[in-house]
Design a protein around this motif. Sequence first.
Motif, short mmCIF file in Angstrom:
data_model
loop_
_atom_site.label_atom_id
_atom_site.label_comp_id
_atom_site.label_asym_id
_atom_site.label_seq_id
_atom_site.Cartn_x
_atom_site.Cartn_y
_atom_site.Cartn_z
N TRP A 76 -2.41 14.98 -12.08
CA TRP A 76 -3.13 13.93 -12.79
C TRP A 76 -2.27 13.36 -13.93
O TRP A 76 -2.19 12.15 -14.10
CB TRP A 76 -4.45 14.47 -13.33
CG TRP A 76 -5.20 13.45 -14.14
CD1 TRP A 76 -5.94 12.41 -13.67
CD2 TRP A 76 -5.24 13.38 -15.57
NE1 TRP A 76 -6.45 11.69 -14.72
CE2 TRP A 76 -6.04 12.26 -15.89
CE3 TRP A 76 -4.71 14.13 -16.59
CZ2 TRP A 76 -6.30 11.90 -17.21
CZ3 TRP A 76 -4.96 13.76 -17.89
CH2 TRP A 76 -5.75 12.66 -18.19
N VAL A 77 -1.64 14.24 -14.69
CA VAL A 77 -0.78 13.78 -15.79
C VAL A 77 0.37 12.95 -15.24
O VAL A 77 0.72 11.90 -15.80
CB VAL A 77 -0.25 14.98 -16.62
CG1 VAL A 77 0.85 14.56 -17.56
CG2 VAL A 77 -1.38 15.64 -17.38
N GLY A 78 0.95 13.37 -14.13
CA GLY A 78 2.03 12.60 -13.51
C GLY A 78 1.57 11.22 -13.08
O GLY A 78 2.29 10.24 -13.25
N GLU A 79 0.37 11.14 -12.53
CA GLU A 79 -0.17 9.84 -12.12
C GLU A 79 -0.41 8.93 -13.32
O GLU A 79 -0.15 7.72 -13.27
CB GLU A 79 -1.46 10.03 -11.33
CG GLU A 79 -1.23 10.64 -9.96
CD GLU A 79 -2.52 11.04 -9.27
OE1 GLU A 79 -3.59 11.02 -9.92
OE2 GLU A 79 -2.45 11.36 -8.07
N VAL A 80 -0.91 9.50 -14.42
CA VAL A 80 -1.14 8.71 -15.63
C VAL A 80 0.19 8.19 -16.18
O VAL A 80 0.31 7.01 -16.56
CB VAL A 80 -1.89 9.55 -16.70
CG1 VAL A 80 -1.90 8.84 -18.04
CG2 VAL A 80 -3.31 9.84 -16.24
N LEU A 116 6.95 -1.65 -17.18
CA LEU A 116 8.01 -2.32 -16.44
C LEU A 116 7.59 -3.71 -16.00
O LEU A 116 8.43 -4.60 -15.87
CB LEU A 116 8.41 -1.50 -15.21
CG LEU A 116 9.29 -0.30 -15.46
CD1 LEU A 116 9.51 0.48 -14.17
CD2 LEU A 116 10.62 -0.71 -16.05
N ASN A 117 6.32 -3.91 -15.75
CA ASN A 117 5.83 -5.19 -15.26
C ASN A 117 5.16 -6.03 -16.33
O ASN A 117 4.53 -7.05 -16.00
CB ASN A 117 4.87 -4.95 -14.09
CG ASN A 117 5.57 -4.28 -12.92
OD1 ASN A 117 6.72 -4.55 -12.64
ND2 ASN A 117 4.87 -3.39 -12.24
N ASP A 118 5.28 -5.65 -17.58
CA ASP A 118 4.70 -6.41 -18.67
C ASP A 118 5.46 -7.73 -18.82
O ASP A 118 6.68 -7.72 -19.00
CB ASP A 118 4.79 -5.59 -19.97
CG ASP A 118 4.25 -6.33 -21.16
OD1 ASP A 118 3.30 -7.12 -21.00
OD2 ASP A 118 4.76 -6.11 -22.29
N GLN A 151 2.97 7.69 -14.48
CA GLN A 151 3.47 6.69 -13.55
C GLN A 151 2.77 5.34 -13.77
O GLN A 151 3.42 4.29 -13.77
CB GLN A 151 3.26 7.15 -12.11
CG GLN A 151 3.77 6.15 -11.09
CD GLN A 151 3.54 6.62 -9.67
OE1 GLN A 151 2.97 7.68 -9.42
NE2 GLN A 151 4.00 5.83 -8.72
N ASP A 152 1.47 5.35 -13.97
CA ASP A 152 0.74 4.11 -14.24
C ASP A 152 1.23 3.43 -15.51
O ASP A 152 1.42 2.20 -15.54
CB ASP A 152 -0.76 4.37 -14.35
CG ASP A 152 -1.40 4.75 -13.02
OD1 ASP A 152 -0.79 4.48 -11.96
OD2 ASP A 152 -2.52 5.31 -13.06
N GLN A 153 1.47 4.21 -16.56
CA GLN A 153 1.95 3.64 -17.82
C GLN A 153 3.35 3.04 -17.66
O GLN A 153 3.62 1.95 -18.18
CB GLN A 153 1.96 4.71 -18.92
CG GLN A 153 0.59 5.13 -19.37
CD GLN A 153 -0.15 3.98 -20.04
OE1 GLN A 153 0.42 3.24 -20.83
NE2 GLN A 153 -1.41 3.82 -19.70
N VAL A 154 4.22 3.73 -16.96
CA VAL A 154 5.57 3.23 -16.74
C VAL A 154 5.53 1.93 -15.94
O VAL A 154 6.23 0.96 -16.28
CB VAL A 154 6.44 4.29 -16.03
CG1 VAL A 154 7.75 3.70 -15.54
CG2 VAL A 154 6.70 5.46 -16.96
#
Length: 85
Positions: free
Chosen positions: A20-24, A33-35, A26-29
């Motif tokens: 779960w922490v890894g998924e969170v 990156l797409n901001d 990954q979502d933030q990264v």
Amino acid sequence: MGLFSSIFSFPLAPVRGVIWVGEVIQDQVEQQLNDPAALRRELEEIDRAAEAGRLSDEERKQAQQSVLDRMTGSVDSATANDRKE
């Protein structure tokens, strides 16, 4: 049945937490990156580096294409160039 599945799945709880922490993360990264603002700043930095002479025209085009590929979700230019060769 719920009690038995809870008992047997309890040892896997730390693994689920790590996933779960890894998924969170990954979502933030991906969001960063797409901001659009970050991508625009990156394009501006590429232009400044080219104007200062730190990048050749070819390097500038490749860097800009890489950012544009990220913006559009296209295959990155390095992978596309590898396929052409």
